[in-house]
Design an enzyme around this catalytic site. Structure first.
Site, short mmCIF file in Angstrom:
data_model
loop_
_atom_site.label_atom_id
_atom_site.label_comp_id
_atom_site.label_asym_id
_atom_site.label_seq_id
_atom_site.Cartn_x
_atom_site.Cartn_y
_atom_site.Cartn_z
N GLY A 117 5.09 -21.10 62.07
CA GLY A 117 4.38 -19.90 61.70
C GLY A 117 5.24 -18.66 61.52
CB ALA A 118 8.52 -17.72 62.48
CD GLU A 155 5.61 -28.21 51.04
OE1 GLU A 155 4.38 -27.96 51.07
OE2 GLU A 155 6.37 -27.99 51.99
CG ASP A 167 11.34 -22.75 51.59
OD1 ASP A 167 12.05 -21.75 51.41
OD2 ASP A 167 10.10 -22.69 51.75
#
Length: 381
Positions: A117-118, A155, A167
């Site tokens: 979550g960061a 994804e 990423d």
């Protein structure tokens, strides 16, 4: 965590597993430039997803998530699993088979220490770790760039996130002491030196969730495309903001909405800031590099308007501290983290100052995440 993964594998599936790691990432500068085919500057970090894997003689894969403490069986030629964590593994295996690989059933245990979550891309780290592991144990012959595309398509096709490739690229190509200048148009890349002696890289997580990020992302993308369309009426061969100069943008400013002009200006200036920041790194000039980080935040906040009160507050506090070389929001915006380059001698006091002032203003302390630039996907054992 590595030991825990190995021990859990032996407990569930016996010995003989191979162990792999693939890291999360930070992006030092270059935000919202990727879908405009510009430049980004990510680096792999010393927090990773670890995967233990071994072929089995059965007809299905047996998977265990240490973080979720869940075990499932999965047929990679059957239905997509319900568990989202398993969908990443299913997707990577299927994307590999689309490209001609044969994936025989395997046992796998995975877990990690990438803070969730960061905005540190734990999902890309998982895809990269699984891809790198399967590629190695089955000797599939995929290169790292192909593995990055396999992760990206996982994804898109199995998780439903239309992400760029930054990423996965950072997770696979990262090297200690270097960040990656990635050209999002050609996927050409250059390793730039990043070893700021006497400085630390630290993230402050606002704990604010990106509630606007997905809808506003589409708005920003459409605004950038609108600016490109105006320029294209006058200049041939323009396909994205990467092809647009500030002179072009200013020449046809009167034909676009003021907000469209500001969005486009930010992207063009951010690409130049990144190139200037890389030139500073090559000279070992981290003061100039930090100034470019500050400029990036200003552009994201004022021209691109993807910041929020908490992010701006953190950046403003950092500006008033002489021990901070640079600070900016990182990621899509509307929450998440700032990334800060801080002199070591000022580090402890700065962390205390940030925690005190942020909690006084917003009623909670930010999560502090110290990171070191580290190596990309690799085999451990």
């Amino acid at each position: 965590m590595k030991t825990k993964i190995q021990e859990q594998f032996e407990k569930l599936y016996g010995d003989g597993a191979s162990l792999f790691a693939s890291p999360g990432r930070v992006n030092l500068i270059g935000e919202h430039t990727d879908y405009n085919l510009g430049f980004v500057l990510p680096g792999a970090i010393d927090k990773a997803i670890y995967v233990a894997v071994k072929p089995n003689d059965g007809k299905v894969c047996r998977l265990h998530s240490v973080d979720y403490d869940e075990t499932i069986e999965m047929d990679i030629h059957g239905e997509k699993p319900e568990k989202q964590w398993a969908q990443y593994i299913y997707g990577v295996a299927n994307e590999m088979e689309k490209r001609g690989a044969l994936i025989r059933p395997f046992d796998m245990v995975f877990g990690g220490d990438v803070p969730l979550g960061a905005g540190l891309s734990s999902s890309a780290a998982l895809e990269s770790a699984v891809g790198f592991a399967l590629n190695t144990i089955y000797d599939l012959g995929f290169g790292r760039e192909q593995l990055a595309k396999i992760g990206q398509m996982t994804e898109h096709n199995y998780v439903g996130v239309r992400c760029g490739i930054m990423d996965q690229f950072a997770s696979l190509f990262g090297e200690a002491g270097h960040v990656i200048r990635l050209d999002c148009r050609s996927l050409e890349y250059k390793l730039e030196p990043f070893d700021p002696q006497g400085c630390k890289v630290v993230l402050f997580d606002t704990k604010v969730k990106h509630t606007l990020a997905s809808s506003e992302y589409n708005v920003r993308r459409a605004q950038c495309e609108a600016g490109v369309a105006v320029v294209l009426r006058h200049v041939g061969g323009v396909e994205s903001l990467r092809d647009v100069t500030m002179d072009m943008l200013d020449a046809y400013k009167g034909e676009m909405e003021e907000v469209v002009y500001r969005r486009c200006r930010y992207v063009i200036e951010e690409n130049q800031r990144l190139l200037d920041a890389c030139a500073a790194l090559e000279k070992g000039d981290y003061v100039t590099f930090g100034q470019k980080m500050n400029g990036s935040h200003d552009g994201l906040s004022k021209d691109y308007e993807v910041s929020c009160a908490e992010l701006d507050f953190l950046a403003d506090v950092a500006r008033t501290n002489s021990g901070v070389l640079g600070a900016r929001m990182m990621g899509g915006g509307f929450g998440g983290c700032t990334i800060n380059l801080v002199r070591a001698e000022a580090y402890a006091d700065f962390l205390e100052e940030i925690s005190d002032k942020f909690s006084h203003r917003f009623g909670q302390t930010p999560r502090i995440i110290e990171v070191n630039i580290s190596q990309g996907a690799h085999r451990i054992a």
